[in-house]
Design an enzyme around this catalytic site. Structure first.
Site, PDB file in Angstrom:
ATOM      1  N   CYS A 256      15.903  31.845  16.497  1.00 51.83           N
ATOM      2  CA  CYS A 256      15.031  30.822  15.903  1.00 51.83           C
ATOM      3  C   CYS A 256      13.846  30.399  16.762  1.00 51.83           C
ATOM      4  O   CYS A 256      12.851  29.905  16.237  1.00 51.83           O
ATOM      5  CB  CYS A 256      15.855  29.596  15.508  1.00 51.83           C
ATOM      6  SG  CYS A 256      16.889  29.912  14.075  1.00 51.83           S
TER       7      CYS A 256
ATOM      8  N   GLU B  51      19.346  31.806  31.327  1.00 48.86           N
ATOM      9  CA  GLU B  51      19.708  31.112  30.074  1.00 48.86           C
ATOM     10  C   GLU B  51      20.574  29.889  30.360  1.00 48.86           C
ATOM     11  O   GLU B  51      20.447  28.852  29.711  1.00 48.86           O
ATOM     12  CB  GLU B  51      20.406  32.068  29.101  1.00 48.86           C
ATOM     13  CG  GLU B  51      19.634  33.349  28.769  1.00 48.86           C
ATOM     14  CD  GLU B  51      18.171  33.127  28.394  1.00 48.86           C
ATOM     15  OE1 GLU B  51      17.827  32.039  27.904  1.00 48.86           O
ATOM     16  OE2 GLU B  51      17.357  34.046  28.618  1.00 48.86           O
TER      17      GLU B  51
ATOM     18  N   TYR C 232       6.327  31.594  32.688  1.00 48.30           N
ATOM     19  CA  TYR C 232       7.541  31.866  33.463  1.00 48.30           C
ATOM     20  C   TYR C 232       7.239  31.920  34.958  1.00 48.30           C
ATOM     21  O   TYR C 232       7.758  31.151  35.754  1.00 48.30           O
ATOM     22  CB  TYR C 232       8.140  33.225  33.061  1.00 48.30           C
ATOM     23  CG  TYR C 232       8.764  33.263  31.690  1.00 48.30           C
ATOM     24  CD1 TYR C 232       7.975  33.364  30.551  1.00 48.30           C
ATOM     25  CD2 TYR C 232      10.142  33.211  31.523  1.00 48.30           C
ATOM     26  CE1 TYR C 232       8.535  33.416  29.293  1.00 48.30           C
ATOM     27  CE2 TYR C 232      10.716  33.267  30.259  1.00 48.30           C
ATOM     28  CZ  TYR C 232       9.909  33.371  29.149  1.00 48.30           C
ATOM     29  OH  TYR C 232      10.480  33.414  27.909  1.00 48.30           O
TER      30      TYR C 232
HETATM   31  N1  BES Z   1      13.750  30.929  25.613  1.00 45.69           N
HETATM   32  C1  BES Z   1      13.459  32.251  25.989  1.00 45.69           C
HETATM   33  C2  BES Z   1      13.199  33.164  24.831  1.00 45.69           C
HETATM   34  C3  BES Z   1      11.988  32.811  23.989  1.00 45.69           C
HETATM   35  C4  BES Z   1      10.884  32.178  24.523  1.00 45.69           C
HETATM   36  C5  BES Z   1      11.996  33.145  22.647  1.00 45.69           C
HETATM   37  C6  BES Z   1       9.808  31.853  23.718  1.00 45.69           C
HETATM   38  C7  BES Z   1      10.916  32.836  21.845  1.00 45.69           C
HETATM   39  C8  BES Z   1       9.819  32.186  22.373  1.00 45.69           C
HETATM   40  C9  BES Z   1      14.571  32.830  26.879  1.00 45.69           C
HETATM   41  O1  BES Z   1      15.143  31.900  27.720  1.00 45.69           O
HETATM   42  C10 BES Z   1      13.956  33.866  27.779  1.00 45.69           C
HETATM   43  O2  BES Z   1      13.074  33.512  28.506  1.00 45.69           O
HETATM   44  N2  BES Z   1      14.412  35.099  27.726  1.00 45.69           N
HETATM   45  C11 BES Z   1      13.907  36.177  28.559  1.00 45.69           C
HETATM   46  C12 BES Z   1      14.837  36.484  29.684  1.00 45.69           C
HETATM   47  C13 BES Z   1      14.529  35.814  30.966  1.00 45.69           C
HETATM   48  C14 BES Z   1      15.467  36.317  32.065  1.00 45.69           C
HETATM   49  C15 BES Z   1      13.117  35.899  31.418  1.00 45.69           C
HETATM   50  C16 BES Z   1      13.837  37.428  27.711  1.00 45.69           C
HETATM   51  O3  BES Z   1      14.314  37.407  26.592  1.00 45.69           O
HETATM   52  O4  BES Z   1      13.321  38.429  28.192  1.00 45.69           O
HETATM   53 ZN    ZN Z   2      13.767  31.193  29.162  1.00 42.14          ZN
END
Ligand code: BES
Ligand code: ZN
Length: 616
Positions: free
Chosen positions: A154, A310, A397
């Site tokens: 989502c 996460e 990030y």
């Molecule tokens: N919350 C994010 C995923 C996300 C961000 C979905 C913005 C939609 C919009 C999740 O915590 C994330 O950052 N996932 C990363 C992994 C992380 C180790 C950098 C991914 O999915 O690559």
């Molecule tokens: Zn994240």
């Protein structure tokens, strides 16, 4: 009929028309990417009754929302994306409603008339064919090949395709759900979850802690549970269960490290769902139940920092939540910093320095791609009616994380850690804007010392593009040796001296990323013969290797690469490979062919993104 007799009828007719035209269309708020009028009347609790219809690939649901009409308005507006609305009642009485036309990317606005004393609206609906939050997998697309599978994703604004909702991160709701799935399946949500299947396939869920709608999540399929300790465990398909539990056995230690930094974990259980390979992203911080890609199961625990990430969102993001998607760095930057602090505890400074460096490289490649004056390289970005994922990059990030790392070094770890845990406790369950975050920092980190704030260049870091010159960048000792080995290989080819037996995934990534390319077929083959890189099970290494294979036109790797592209759905892996192929005419042809073969395995969000790449 005489005119006199006709009059009352006419006025009745007019009244009926009036009551219909009185429903004002929902207005799209481009800054918040929502049609909802949550600032006037906001939803508080959801009772969700849903049946998952795998035959027709539809979720049939009734979303009953309790709301509070703070500004005493005459209608409540929701976001909805390709939903088929069947019936709407307010306080149990059926009402007419208005739905705007579908606006690309953002869905439609649903407005429902209410009286001042009303508190409950119930919407019966079905999800649409192109519900962007959902991926329906056929049995063949799962590990067990026996049952179909469904999962949702989502974040950022896809919840509106799962249910009508006020889809903005600044509003929080609690929820209860009753979900019916085919018998033999288990359903799980971002809530209090079952640990065993039940024969009828009826599951009840409760999330009594308020969350934004982007954190609503559901998965259903042949799923089993294995506990790691009393608080943590793994959900996944039966054939993956043992392997996943072994790989993730450090989770309780990570939790301990996380609580030392963030304060007590507030969500009860912390479990991880290892999703099928087509899961479109690496991981998603759904409360109580992180969803993660199976590509982190490398066999040697080398990719579990994703779980630390996460998990860290349980504080930065799920407790203190970005108020708007312009403030995404507050979620992702703080979390990336927090992730590295957890990993430092688990694996030590030397190891963690490699993670910092690889992240730094990811950030640099986005600075290169966007240009250092690009507005989206600011931490606080301005989406202005764009889809939140259009401004998405490594910047929130990694620039976010190095900013916070710089602050830590600037004031010292002891002071910084006290501030951080205070930040989480004071602002828990509240939306956070960049401005509020900086004000809190001024008060609790700098103790009002303006010169310190200026010395650390806070304003430049947050509001200006590019990278300030006080960024910390340390070269990891373990990469020094890798770089020597690489240079030797570039010069002399594979020699007896190339010792890699102590290399982790990260050293390999450094080697493959930095190597001068294109490489000759001979050099590629010598690496491949020695280290069996084509077909390697470690997805991160495979991805870098195939990128090199494309740029070096090393055809021997292509059949395995095609298999990788057909089975793995993680955008982070797919996009660079397709982008690399798109650089040459023959690569373009190959990309088109592979996409055609593989797209039915991709999540709708991934297929959309790659489809666009191939067109442009
Ligand atoms: N919350 C994010 C995923 C996300 C961000 C979905 C913005 C939609 C919009 C999740 O915590 C994330 O950052 N996932 C990363 C992994 C992380 C180790 C950098 C991914 O999915 O690559
Ligand atoms: Zn994240």
């Amino acid at each position: 009929m005489s005119f006199k007799n006709f009059l009352p009828l006419l006025s009745l007719l007019l009244a009926a028309c009036n009551s219909q035209t009185k429903i004002e269309p929902a207005i799209f708020n481009a800054d918040m990417q929502t049609f909802s009028n949550y600032e006037s009347v906001h939803t508080k609790h959801l009772q969700w009754d849903a049946e998952i219809d795998f035959t027709n690939k539809k979720v049939k649901g009734i979303a009953t929302w309790s709301f509070e009409n703070t500004k005493q308005v005459k209608q409540i507006c929701f976001d909805s994306y390709a939903l088929q609305i069947k019936k709407i009642t307010v306080q149990g009485k059926e009402v007419k409603y208005h739905e705007t036309e579908l606006k690309t990317n953002f869905g439609s606005g649903l407005s429902i008339p209410i009286e001042l004393t009303d508190t409950i609206v119930s919407i019966e609906y079905e999800t649409g064919e192109n519900a962007i939050a959902l991926q329906w997998l056929s049995p063949e697309q799962t590990a067990g090949k026996k049952m179909p599978y469904l999962f949702t994703q989502c974040e950022s604004i896809h919840a509106r395709s799962l249910m009508p909702c006020q889809d903005i991160p600044a509003n929080r709701i609690t929820y209860n759900a009753k979900v019916k799935v085919p018998s033999g399946m288990m359903a799980v949500m971002s809530a209090r979850n079952p640990t065993e299947k039940n024969a009828e396939g009826r599951y009840s869920f409760e999330m009594e802690i308020p969350v934004p709608t982007y954190l609503i999540a559901l998965a259903a399929g042949d799923i089993l549970y294995k506990a790691i300790d009393e608080r943590c465990g793994v959900y996944t398909e039966p054939s993956m269960l043992e392997k996943a539990a072994t790989e993730l056995s450090d989770i309780p230690n990570m939790m301990k490290a996380a609580e030392e930094l963030g304060g007590p974990y507030r969500w009860g259980k912390y479990d991880v769902l290892i999703a099928p390979p087509s899961f479109p992203i690496g991981g998603m911080e759904n409360p109580r139940l992180t969803f993660a890609t199976p590509t982190i199961i490398a066999g040697d625990k080398s990719l579990v920092s994703l779980i630390a990430h996460e998990m860290a969102h349980s504080w930065s993001g799920n407790l203190v939540t970005n108020a708007t998607w312009n403030d995404l760095w507050l979620n992702e930057g703080f979390t990336t910093y927090f992730e590295r602090r957890i990993m430092e505890k688990i694996s030590g400074v030397e190891y963690n320095d490699m993670l910092w460096e690889l992240g730094y490289q990811d950030m640099q490649s986005d600075f290169d791609a966007l240009g250092i004056t690009h507005e989206d390289t600011r931490l606080r970005i301005e989406l202005k009616g764009r889809h939140p994922e259009e401004g998405f990059s490594n910047i929130p990030y990694e620039k976010g994380a190095v900013f916070i790392r710089m602050l830590e070094e600037g004031v010292g770890r002891k002071k910084f850690d006290a501030y951080l845990s205070k930040y989480f406790q004071t602002n828990a369950f509240k939306p956070m804007t960049t401005e509020k975050c900086l004000a809190f920092m001024d008060e609790h980190l700098f103790d009002g010392d303006k010169t310190l704030n200026e010395k650390l260049k806070v304003h430049q870091w947050v509001f200006e593009p590019g990278l300030p010159d006080n960024c910390i960048h340390k070269l990891p000792v373990r990469f020094t040796q890798v770089d020597i080995t690489r240079k030797q290989f570039e010069k002399d080819g594979l020699t007896q001296k190339m010792v890699v037996s102590n290399w982790t995934t990260h050293e390999w990534l450094q080697f493959l990323r930095k190597i001068q390319h294109p490489l000759s077929t001979e050099k590629m083959k010598s690496l491949d013969d020695a280290f069996h890189l084509t077909g390697i099970g470690n997805s991160e290494i495979a991805d870098e290797w195939y990128k090199l294979a494309i740029s070096s036109n090393y055809e021997a790797a292509f059949p395995e690469m095609e298999k990788f592209l057909a089975s793995v759905g993680r955008k982070k892996f797919l996009e660079p490979l397709y982008a690399e192929m798109m650089k040459t005419p023959s690569g373009k042809k190959m990309a088109a062919k592979i996409f055609e073969q593989s797209k039915q395995n991709y999540h709708p969000q991934t297929a959309k993104k790659i489809g666009k790449m191939l067109q442009g």
